[in-house]
Write a protein that holds these residues in place. Sequence first.
Motif, mmCIF file in Angstrom:
data_model
loop_
_atom_site.group_PDB
_atom_site.id
_atom_site.type_symbol
_atom_site.label_atom_id
_atom_site.label_comp_id
_atom_site.label_asym_id
_atom_site.label_seq_id
_atom_site.Cartn_x
_atom_site.Cartn_y
_atom_site.Cartn_z
ATOM 1 N N ASP A 169 0.870 -1.178 0.000
ATOM 2 C CA ASP A 169 0.000 0.000 0.000
ATOM 3 C C ASP A 169 0.905 1.225 0.000
ATOM 4 O OD1 ASP A 169 0.862 0.422 2.677
ATOM 5 O OD2 ASP A 169 -0.866 -0.651 3.473
ATOM 6 N N GLU A 170 0.306 2.402 -0.037
ATOM 7 C CA GLU A 170 1.107 3.619 -0.140
ATOM 8 C C GLU A 170 2.022 3.810 1.062
ATOM 9 O OE1 GLU A 170 0.614 8.460 -0.796
ATOM 10 O OE2 GLU A 170 -1.141 7.144 -0.909
ATOM 11 N N ALA A 171 1.542 3.484 2.253
ATOM 12 C CA ALA A 171 2.364 3.641 3.453
ATOM 13 C C ALA A 171 3.618 2.767 3.383
ATOM 14 C CB ALA A 171 1.551 3.295 4.698
ATOM 15 N N LYS A 172 3.472 1.543 2.862
ATOM 16 C CA LYS A 172 4.628 0.646 2.730
ATOM 17 C C LYS A 172 5.569 1.126 1.624
ATOM 18 C CE LYS A 172 2.176 -3.380 4.559
ATOM 19 N NZ LYS A 172 1.633 -4.730 4.290
ATOM 20 N N ASP A 173 5.015 1.706 0.560
ATOM 21 C CA ASP A 173 5.857 2.277 -0.488
ATOM 22 C C ASP A 173 6.694 3.427 0.065
ATOM 23 O OD1 ASP A 173 4.846 0.533 -2.423
ATOM 24 O OD2 ASP A 173 3.208 1.881 -2.949
ATOM 25 N N ILE A 174 6.071 4.267 0.878
ATOM 26 C CA ILE A 174 6.796 5.380 1.485
ATOM 27 C C ILE A 174 7.866 4.860 2.450
ATOM 28 C CG2 ILE A 174 6.558 7.313 3.100
ATOM 29 C CD1 ILE A 174 3.870 7.927 1.725
ATOM 30 N N LYS A 175 7.539 3.801 3.181
ATOM 31 C CA LYS A 175 8.526 3.175 4.075
ATOM 32 C C LYS A 175 9.739 2.697 3.284
ATOM 33 C CE LYS A 175 9.272 -0.963 6.902
ATOM 34 N NZ LYS A 175 8.666 -2.228 7.393
ATOM 35 N N THR A 176 9.496 2.092 2.122
ATOM 36 C CA THR A 176 10.603 1.628 1.280
ATOM 37 C C THR A 176 11.477 2.797 0.863
ATOM 38 O OG1 THR A 176 9.402 -0.309 0.467
ATOM 39 C CG2 THR A 176 11.181 0.523 -0.917
ATOM 40 N N VAL A 177 10.864 3.896 0.436
ATOM 41 C CA VAL A 177 11.629 5.082 0.056
ATOM 42 C C VAL A 177 12.464 5.581 1.226
ATOM 43 C CG1 VAL A 177 11.473 7.506 -0.628
ATOM 44 C CG2 VAL A 177 10.046 5.809 -1.761
ATOM 45 N N GLU A 178 11.882 5.640 2.391
ATOM 46 C CA GLU A 178 12.602 6.147 3.561
ATOM 47 C C GLU A 178 13.791 5.256 3.915
ATOM 48 O OE1 GLU A 178 9.390 6.411 6.330
ATOM 49 O OE2 GLU A 178 8.824 8.452 5.701
ATOM 50 N N GLU A 179 13.614 3.943 3.770
ATOM 51 C CA GLU A 179 14.735 3.029 4.037
ATOM 52 C C GLU A 179 15.805 3.142 2.955
ATOM 53 O OE1 GLU A 179 15.078 1.354 6.934
ATOM 54 O OE2 GLU A 179 13.284 2.515 7.406
ATOM 55 N N PHE A 180 15.388 3.321 1.698
ATOM 56 C CA PHE A 180 16.350 3.555 0.619
ATOM 57 C C PHE A 180 17.191 4.793 0.924
ATOM 58 C CE2 PHE A 180 14.640 1.366 -3.504
ATOM 59 C CZ PHE A 180 14.586 0.154 -2.836
ATOM 60 N N ILE A 181 16.538 5.850 1.353
ATOM 61 C CA ILE A 181 17.244 7.102 1.627
ATOM 62 C C ILE A 181 18.288 6.903 2.723
ATOM 63 C CG2 ILE A 181 16.949 9.426 2.577
ATOM 64 C CD1 ILE A 181 14.247 9.513 1.046
ATOM 65 N N LYS A 182 17.976 6.064 3.724
ATOM 66 C CA LYS A 182 18.954 5.762 4.774
ATOM 67 C C LYS A 182 20.185 5.048 4.199
ATOM 68 C CE LYS A 182 15.477 5.281 8.451
ATOM 69 N NZ LYS A 182 14.813 4.316 9.367
ATOM 70 N N ILE A 183 19.960 4.194 3.208
ATOM 71 C CA ILE A 183 21.060 3.456 2.582
ATOM 72 C C ILE A 183 21.929 4.374 1.732
ATOM 73 C CG2 ILE A 183 21.580 1.639 0.874
ATOM 74 C CD1 ILE A 183 19.090 0.146 1.935
ATOM 75 N N LYS A 184 21.339 5.438 1.192
ATOM 76 C CA LYS A 184 22.035 6.434 0.369
ATOM 77 C C LYS A 184 22.591 5.842 -0.928
ATOM 78 C CE LYS A 184 23.305 9.321 4.337
ATOM 79 N NZ LYS A 184 24.409 9.954 5.098
ATOM 80 N N PRO A 185 21.729 5.283 -1.769
ATOM 81 C CA PRO A 185 22.203 4.815 -3.075
ATOM 82 C C PRO A 185 22.528 6.012 -3.968
ATOM 83 C CG PRO A 185 19.823 4.744 -3.017
ATOM 84 C CD PRO A 185 20.267 5.155 -1.628
ATOM 85 N N ASP A 186 23.243 5.743 -5.055
ATOM 86 C CA ASP A 186 23.551 6.801 -6.011
ATOM 87 C C ASP A 186 22.383 7.062 -6.954
ATOM 88 O OD1 ASP A 186 26.599 7.220 -5.550
ATOM 89 O OD2 ASP A 186 26.352 5.051 -5.651
#
Length: 357
Positions: A169-186
Amino acid sequence: MKSHYIIPIFVPHKGCPHDCVFCNQKHITGQVDKVDSAFVENEIDKYLTTINSKDSFVEVSFFGGSFTGLSIDEQTELLKPAKKALDDNKVDAIRLSTRPDYINEVILANLKNYGVSIIELGVQSMDEDVLRLSNRGHSIDVVYKASQLIKYNGFTLGLQMMVGLPGDDEAKDIKTVEEFIKIKPDMVRIYPALVIKDTLMERMYKSGTFAPYTLDNAIDICSRLYLKFEYAGIKVIRIGLQPTENIAFGKDLIAGPFHPSFREHVESKILNDMILVLKREYNLNEFTIGVNPRTISKLFADKKKYFNNAIKTIGNNKIKVIQNNNIPIDSIQVMDSNNCVTLSIIQYAKLIEKKNK
């Protein structure tokens, strides 16, 4: 600015024992040919005949999602002709995509030895339930570990997410984005989940146990995710699946939010939302909208669908749009007798994040 070219080498489903619910690599890539060293060499030579490499940045890109699931010997066989092209200055980089659970120090050492500089991980989601329901076969801890190893060993890291999977759902999609941002991909890619022929998800869809996002819903969600990545300074290099001969309704695409210009729709929604924000912020009534000529197709995407929605919301169909090369690309300018204000997508992303805090 140099043109950027990709020489795509598809390695469909080789090396992957998992049956992810969304995956049928033969249908997704449209490729069934045997992929070996000779095939890679021929593909590189074929593409190079169409590229002016003097004024271009050329990448050999191995797609398919599980490259490092192959044995080291198989990986090496495919990488050798790409490495030779790199050493001969015919190409500028080698990129591949793979799964997070197929990364370790031995694999990375071999990839580095054969000139790979960019690794993208098909993560799909950072929610354990979504991963389980999608038959991914690994946990989110594996994503953190693989990402850390890739960055530590000096590779450029890309992460791929898929929105609208079973249990999502949208909340889980946003959670994924927030975790990606913590990882700091290029870089990142955002793919809406599509129902492809001969997949487990097709069976789920036809049995009524799974419903994909609608196109409008996916565009709305992806616009929010895109803005979060923009705010974090992480480049979004693709939104939406690359169209192929088979990825079309009536062929291998059964259902889901597909559009060949999906990213343009996402950006159009954002640009037109920006008009509404500026209208409210400055209490505008009679005003003119200015955009760079290179932005006009995004503003008017899908036969002006999002633009017309914005104008309808404003309630003034006399608003004019002018094109001006001095306005930055992907920005909106509004002008009336008292104001001339320019807002870029990144400024809008910062504004949204500030309001959400």
